[in-house]
Scaffold this motif. Structure first.
Motif, PDB file in Angstrom:
ATOM      1  N   THR A  66      43.177  41.069  33.417  1.00  0.00           N
ATOM      2  CA  THR A  66      44.332  41.894  33.778  1.00  0.00           C
ATOM      3  C   THR A  66      44.992  42.413  32.503  1.00  0.00           C
ATOM      4  O   THR A  66      45.295  43.604  32.367  1.00  0.00           O
ATOM      5  CB  THR A  66      45.338  41.034  34.577  1.00  0.00           C
ATOM      6  N   SER A  90      36.734  39.030  32.196  1.00  0.00           N
ATOM      7  CA  SER A  90      37.574  37.911  32.634  1.00  0.00           C
ATOM      8  C   SER A  90      36.891  36.582  32.347  1.00  0.00           C
ATOM      9  O   SER A  90      35.689  36.434  32.569  1.00  0.00           O
ATOM     10  CB  SER A  90      37.843  38.016  34.138  1.00  0.00           C
ATOM     11  N   LYS A 150      34.906  32.883  37.201  1.00  0.00           N
ATOM     12  CA  LYS A 150      33.869  33.712  36.585  1.00  0.00           C
ATOM     13  C   LYS A 150      32.777  32.840  35.928  1.00  0.00           C
ATOM     14  O   LYS A 150      32.941  31.633  35.808  1.00  0.00           O
ATOM     15  CB  LYS A 150      34.522  34.646  35.561  1.00  0.00           C
TER      16      LYS A 150
HETATM   17  C1  LIG Z   1      38.590  38.414  38.294  1.00  0.00           C
HETATM   18  C2  LIG Z   1      38.751  39.893  38.272  1.00  0.00           C
HETATM   19  C3  LIG Z   1      39.826  40.518  37.608  1.00  0.00           C
HETATM   20  C4  LIG Z   1      40.978  39.761  37.034  1.00  0.00           C
HETATM   21  O1  LIG Z   1      40.655  38.859  36.048  1.00  0.00           O
HETATM   22  P1  LIG Z   1      41.799  37.929  35.429  1.00  0.00           P
HETATM   23  O2  LIG Z   1      41.148  37.372  34.205  1.00  0.00           O
HETATM   24  O3  LIG Z   1      42.111  36.877  36.448  1.00  0.00           O
HETATM   25  O4  LIG Z   1      42.972  38.780  35.111  1.00  0.00           O
HETATM   26  C5  LIG Z   1      39.856  41.903  37.542  1.00  0.00           C
HETATM   27  N1  LIG Z   1      38.907  42.647  38.125  1.00  0.00           N
HETATM   28  C6  LIG Z   1      37.874  42.095  38.776  1.00  0.00           C
HETATM   29  C7  LIG Z   1      36.829  42.983  39.378  1.00  0.00           C
HETATM   30  C8  LIG Z   1      37.767  40.702  38.898  1.00  0.00           C
HETATM   31  O5  LIG Z   1      36.739  40.170  39.571  1.00  0.00           O
END
Ligand SMILES: *Cc1c(COP(=O)(O)O)cnc(C)c1O
Length: 372
Positions: free
Chosen positions: A57, A177, A182
């Motif tokens: 984010t 991320s 993930k």
């Molecule tokens: C997980 C995810 C995010 C957000 O990731 P964060 O590290 O939690 O901010 C944004 N876009 C996609 C497509 C995601 O899968």
């Protein structure tokens, strides 16, 4: 069985590196482990420059500052995505223009993008769902023709390739991320790959609160101060130490995930042949394994069946063009593929330690659901 949807895999190096951070007495950002993580990402994936952030984010917000997004500028992105893909640009007052997914995959339908481009369009944000590359050739051609920025939301795409490049390294900018859900986790964490040379210097400044602190520590300037807008995007060394332990074991993590993914695919292929379910046909980076059911009702019953057998499965995004925040702002276009994935897509448990044997058992429960 009692199988969670996700479980963070610890490589064994986390404690060692965290102990090193603790012993160093230096816990704030941009220290040794931050540099080590950034160098790893640049070397392994060929990114021009990489900056760690506290989340994907955050990386997307840094990207939206870098492209100097102004209120009224338009950003084209898929509706079937996580809120952060949109929020980073909404925060800067951009007008979001949602595109539909492909019929056969949640990725943005690149064929529909050009019709959405106006003189106010500033950027396209392809989201590589499940680590599967969007049609980057088509997107790059549109960006070139209409002078647009391409910001890859590569949150799910670490270690995935497109042609001879790694995802996140194809567009002008790429956001990753390292959230617990993930492939590579730091609890919370992220990174921005800066592939466009003209952004490199400024990215470092915006990253460190709009100061030229990094240049100062390299001895390039004799004092540092406020030179631009910015924010505090960098994570602490505690996060970077944990992340480093995971990044250095990427091959091991990927191998384990791949085994589970292939077991799902091999066992469930028969349901695809019978045209009962749609599923990915390539593992890419084995980020997730999804099924597309024939209806919302069928998906609801399948979730209940798996739950009754101790297996957690979850649906994914709710189309953003229909979200409580955005519905009244949407221009009314129907995005039927995004709606279909909202209603019918189901994700199966996927994590490094799942293993082929357990994945096979889960798949067996799904076969039972469809044949009994
Ligand atoms: C997980 C995810 C995010 C957000 O990731 P964060 O590290 O939690 O901010 C944004 N876009 C996609 C497509 C995601 O899968």
């Amino acid at each position: 069985m009692n199988i969670p949807f996700n479980k963070t895999y610890l490589t064994g190096l986390e404690k060692k590196y965290l102990d090193e951070v603790l012993a160093s007495g230096k816990y704030s950002g941009n220290g040794e482990f931050t540099k080590r993580c950034q160098a790893h990402l640049e070397k392994r994936y060929g990114f021009r420059k990489t900056l760690l952030t506290t989340s994907c984010t955050d990386a997307l917000e840094l990207a939206s500052l870098l492209i100097d997004l102004k209120p009224g500028d338009e950003v084209i992105l898929p509706s079937y995505t996580f809120v952060s893909s949109a929020n980073a640009f909404a925060l800067r007052g951009a007008k979001l223009v949602f595109a539909d997914s492909r019929a056969d995959h949640p990725n943005i339908d690149a064929e529909q993008i050009e019709a959405l481009i106006t003189p106010n369009t500033c950027a396209i944000v392809p989201v590589h769902y499940g680590g599967q590359a969007c049609d980057m050739q088509k997107i790059a051609a549109l960006a070139e023709k209409h002078k647009l920025w391409v910001i890859e939301d590569a949150a799910q795409a670490i270690d995935s390739t497109y042609g001879n490049k790694y995802l996140g390294g194809v567009g002008h900018l790429g956001a990753f991320s390292f959230h617990d859900t993930k492939n590579i986790s730091a609890g919370e964490g992220g990174a921005l790959a800066i592939n466009h040379e003209a952004f490199v210097k400024r990215a470092e400044i915006l990253w460190e609160k709009g100061t030229n602190r990094s240049a100062f520590f390299r001895g390039e300037v004799d004092k540092y101060g406020w030179v631009d807008v910015g924010s505090s995007f960098l994570p602490s060394e505690l996060i970077a130490g944990f992340l480093c332990a995971q990044l250095e074991k990427t091959d091991e993590i990927q191998k384990m995930r791949m085994a589970a993914w292939k077991a799902y695919r091999d066992t469930l292929a028969v349901l695809e042949k019978k045209e009962i379910l749609l599923m990915p046909d390539e593992p890419h980076n084995a980020h997730l394994f999804y099924l597309v059911c024939r209806s919302l009702d069928e998906r609801t019953r399948l979730i209940a069946h798996l739950k009754a057998n101790g297996i957690a499965s979850v649906f994914h995004y709710l189309s953003l063009h229909k979200s409580p925040y955005f519905a009244a702002k949407h221009d009314g276009r129907e995005l039927k593929n995004a709606d279909r994935f909202t209603d019918c897509l189901l994700r199966l448990p996927m994590y490094a330690e799942l293993g082929a044997a357990t994945a096979q058992k889960i798949a067996g429960q799904i076969l039972e659901f469809y044949t009994s």
